[in-house]
Design a protein around this motif. Structure first.
Motif, PDB file in Angstrom:
ATOM      1  N   PRO A  71       0.832  -1.213   0.000  1.00  0.00           N
ATOM      2  CA  PRO A  71       0.000   0.000   0.000  1.00  0.00           C
ATOM      3  C   PRO A  71       0.863   1.256   0.000  1.00  0.00           C
ATOM      4  O   PRO A  71       1.884   1.322   0.689  1.00  0.00           O
ATOM      5  N   GLU A  72       0.398   2.239  -0.763  1.00  0.00           N
ATOM      6  CA  GLU A  72       1.077   3.532  -0.865  1.00  0.00           C
ATOM      7  C   GLU A  72       0.221   4.596  -0.192  1.00  0.00           C
ATOM      8  O   GLU A  72      -0.942   4.782  -0.543  1.00  0.00           O
ATOM      9  N   PHE A  73       0.808   5.300   0.758  1.00  0.00           N
ATOM     10  CA  PHE A  73       0.070   6.309   1.518  1.00  0.00           C
ATOM     11  C   PHE A  73      -0.385   7.462   0.629  1.00  0.00           C
ATOM     12  O   PHE A  73       0.388   7.975  -0.181  1.00  0.00           O
ATOM     13  N   LEU A  74      -1.674   7.842   0.806  1.00  0.00           N
ATOM     14  CA  LEU A  74      -2.226   8.978   0.069  1.00  0.00           C
ATOM     15  C   LEU A  74      -2.513  10.161   0.996  1.00  0.00           C
ATOM     16  O   LEU A  74      -1.991  11.250   0.797  1.00  0.00           O
ATOM     17  N   GLU A 124     -12.643  18.088   7.375  1.00  0.00           N
ATOM     18  CA  GLU A 124     -11.329  18.227   6.748  1.00  0.00           C
ATOM     19  C   GLU A 124     -11.359  17.645   5.338  1.00  0.00           C
ATOM     20  O   GLU A 124     -12.035  16.662   5.065  1.00  0.00           O
ATOM     21  N   GLU A 125     -10.604  18.266   4.431  1.00  0.00           N
ATOM     22  CA  GLU A 125     -10.486  17.802   3.059  1.00  0.00           C
ATOM     23  C   GLU A 125      -9.013  17.860   2.650  1.00  0.00           C
ATOM     24  O   GLU A 125      -8.291  18.772   3.081  1.00  0.00           O
ATOM     25  N   LYS A 126      -8.606  16.903   1.802  1.00  0.00           N
ATOM     26  CA  LYS A 126      -7.250  16.934   1.257  1.00  0.00           C
ATOM     27  C   LYS A 126      -7.308  16.526  -0.205  1.00  0.00           C
ATOM     28  O   LYS A 126      -8.117  15.686  -0.592  1.00  0.00           O
ATOM     29  N   GLU A 127      -6.411  17.106  -0.997  1.00  0.00           N
ATOM     30  CA  GLU A 127      -6.407  16.836  -2.437  1.00  0.00           C
ATOM     31  C   GLU A 127      -5.013  16.479  -2.918  1.00  0.00           C
ATOM     32  O   GLU A 127      -4.003  16.965  -2.383  1.00  0.00           O
ATOM     33  N   LYS A 128      -5.012  15.606  -3.945  1.00  0.00           N
ATOM     34  CA  LYS A 128      -3.759  15.258  -4.608  1.00  0.00           C
ATOM     35  C   LYS A 128      -4.100  14.872  -6.025  1.00  0.00           C
ATOM     36  O   LYS A 128      -4.751  13.855  -6.246  1.00  0.00           O
ATOM     37  N   GLU A 129      -3.717  15.693  -6.948  1.00  0.00           N
ATOM     38  CA  GLU A 129      -3.991  15.475  -8.373  1.00  0.00           C
ATOM     39  C   GLU A 129      -5.494  15.277  -8.569  1.00  0.00           C
ATOM     40  O   GLU A 129      -6.293  16.156  -8.256  1.00  0.00           O
ATOM     41  N   HIS A 139     -13.005  11.079  -3.599  1.00  0.00           N
ATOM     42  CA  HIS A 139     -13.578  11.509  -4.868  1.00  0.00           C
ATOM     43  C   HIS A 139     -12.491  11.439  -5.939  1.00  0.00           C
ATOM     44  O   HIS A 139     -11.381  11.949  -5.731  1.00  0.00           O
ATOM     45  N   ILE A 140     -12.832  10.845  -7.060  1.00  0.00           N
ATOM     46  CA  ILE A 140     -11.890  10.745  -8.166  1.00  0.00           C
ATOM     47  C   ILE A 140     -12.475  11.528  -9.340  1.00  0.00           C
ATOM     48  O   ILE A 140     -13.527  11.146  -9.879  1.00  0.00           O
ATOM     49  N   THR A 141     -11.792  12.587  -9.717  1.00  0.00           N
ATOM     50  CA  THR A 141     -12.281  13.482 -10.771  1.00  0.00           C
ATOM     51  C   THR A 141     -11.575  13.170 -12.082  1.00  0.00           C
ATOM     52  O   THR A 141     -10.343  13.125 -12.132  1.00  0.00           O
ATOM     53  N   ALA A 142     -12.374  12.944 -13.121  1.00  0.00           N
ATOM     54  CA  ALA A 142     -11.833  12.660 -14.462  1.00  0.00           C
ATOM     55  C   ALA A 142     -10.716  11.628 -14.406  1.00  0.00           C
ATOM     56  O   ALA A 142      -9.562  11.922 -14.762  1.00  0.00           O
ATOM     57  N   PRO A 143     -11.021  10.424 -13.919  1.00  0.00           N
ATOM     58  CA  PRO A 143      -9.965   9.417 -13.746  1.00  0.00           C
ATOM     59  C   PRO A 143      -9.326   8.993 -15.064  1.00  0.00           C
ATOM     60  O   PRO A 143      -9.939   9.049 -16.129  1.00  0.00           O
ATOM     61  N   LYS A 144      -8.076   8.538 -14.928  1.00  0.00           N
ATOM     62  CA  LYS A 144      -7.315   8.000 -16.045  1.00  0.00           C
ATOM     63  C   LYS A 144      -7.025   6.521 -15.773  1.00  0.00           C
ATOM     64  O   LYS A 144      -7.089   6.080 -14.620  1.00  0.00           O
ATOM     65  N   PRO A 145      -6.686   5.771 -16.810  1.00  0.00           N
ATOM     66  CA  PRO A 145      -6.389   4.336 -16.592  1.00  0.00           C
ATOM     67  C   PRO A 145      -5.336   4.101 -15.519  1.00  0.00           C
ATOM     68  O   PRO A 145      -5.401   3.103 -14.793  1.00  0.00           O
ATOM     69  N   GLU A 146      -4.379   5.004 -15.370  1.00  0.00           N
ATOM     70  CA  GLU A 146      -3.340   4.818 -14.358  1.00  0.00           C
ATOM     71  C   GLU A 146      -3.854   4.980 -12.924  1.00  0.00           C
ATOM     72  O   GLU A 146      -3.122   4.703 -11.969  1.00  0.00           O
ATOM     73  N   ASP A 147      -5.095   5.401 -12.764  1.00  0.00           N
ATOM     74  CA  ASP A 147      -5.716   5.454 -11.440  1.00  0.00           C
ATOM     75  C   ASP A 147      -6.267   4.099 -11.024  1.00  0.00           C
ATOM     76  O   ASP A 147      -6.730   3.931  -9.887  1.00  0.00           O
TER      77      ASP A 147
END
Lengths: 114, 112
Positions: free
Chosen positions: B44-47, B55-60, B74-82
């Protein structure tokens, strides 16, 4: 990567044999953990360490022992492997034991006990 | 009893199709809620860590939110690499209790 190396990456062993898995970190973090991950169970804590020679049991510690003689190394030993210990084992580290300190994981050891 | 439940178990999206993953929890004295991403054959990779309701946090393309009973990723406009399995964990208890309670994860597949 957080500087965590697990070895071996894969191992097949027979029931009743002892097995030792190694975790090596280069981050100088105080806390180290061993987890196992199985389908339907998620991640379960086996043992953890809060310093050299300081270890404690997790929720699924039966059949496992650990040792930490150096800050960077944390060993997990299966004294006499059983088929129920077939699993993927992850080592993790954290900088602090305080609330909210995230864990950083290695890439795991896949252990098969036949 | 402290508990974490993630839903759905699996989710398939088209590239660009936004959605949300849920992590419902019950714990005595929340000290942190964690989101991780796990790729096949990897650890697992920490996000994110969230500490308190609101509280809210964002990353890409990812945004994590927290209420008193649940967290959303929430995943906005996901890409295959997600594409990955997303894990949620909560930490409760007093003092230096390292007890983490893990969910079983949501397996996300994003099709091109």
């Amino acid at each position: 990567d957080a500087g965590i190396t697990q070895s071996p990456r894969h191992k097949v062993t027979e029931t009743g044999t002892p097995v030792t898995l190694r975790c090596h970190q280069t981050e100088n973090h105080r806390y180290m953990y061993w987890y196992r991950q199985d389908p339907g169970h998620g991640l379960r804590l086996i043992h953890y360490s809060y310093g050299v020679k300081d270890t404690d049991k997790g929720e699924v510690s039966d059949g496992y022992s650990v040792s930490r003689s150096k800050t960077e190394d944390f060993l997990l030993t299966l004294e006499s492997a059983t088929s129920s210990q077939t699993s993927v084992y992850f080592c993790a580290i954290s900088e602090s034991g305080a609330g909210g300190s995230p864990l950083h994981f290695g890439n795991g050891t896949r252990l098969t006990v036949t | 009893e402290d508990q974490v439940t993630q839903s759905p178990e699996a989710l398939r999206l088209q590239e660009g199709e936004s959605s949300s993953l849920n992590c419902s929890y019950t714990v005595s004295g929340l000290r942190g809620l964690f989101w991780y991403r796990q790729d096949p054959g990897k650890g697992p990779e920490f996000l994110f860590t969230l500490y308190s309701a609101g509280e809210e946090k964002e990353k890409e393309r990812l945004k994590a939110t927290l209420t008193k009973k649940e967290s959303f990723l929430h995943i906005t406009a996901p890409k295959p690499e997600d594409s990955a399995t997303y894990l949620c964990a909560v930490q409760g208890g007093a003092g230096n209790n390292r007890k983490l309670i893990w969910g079983l994860g949501t397996s996300l597949a994003v099709n091109p």
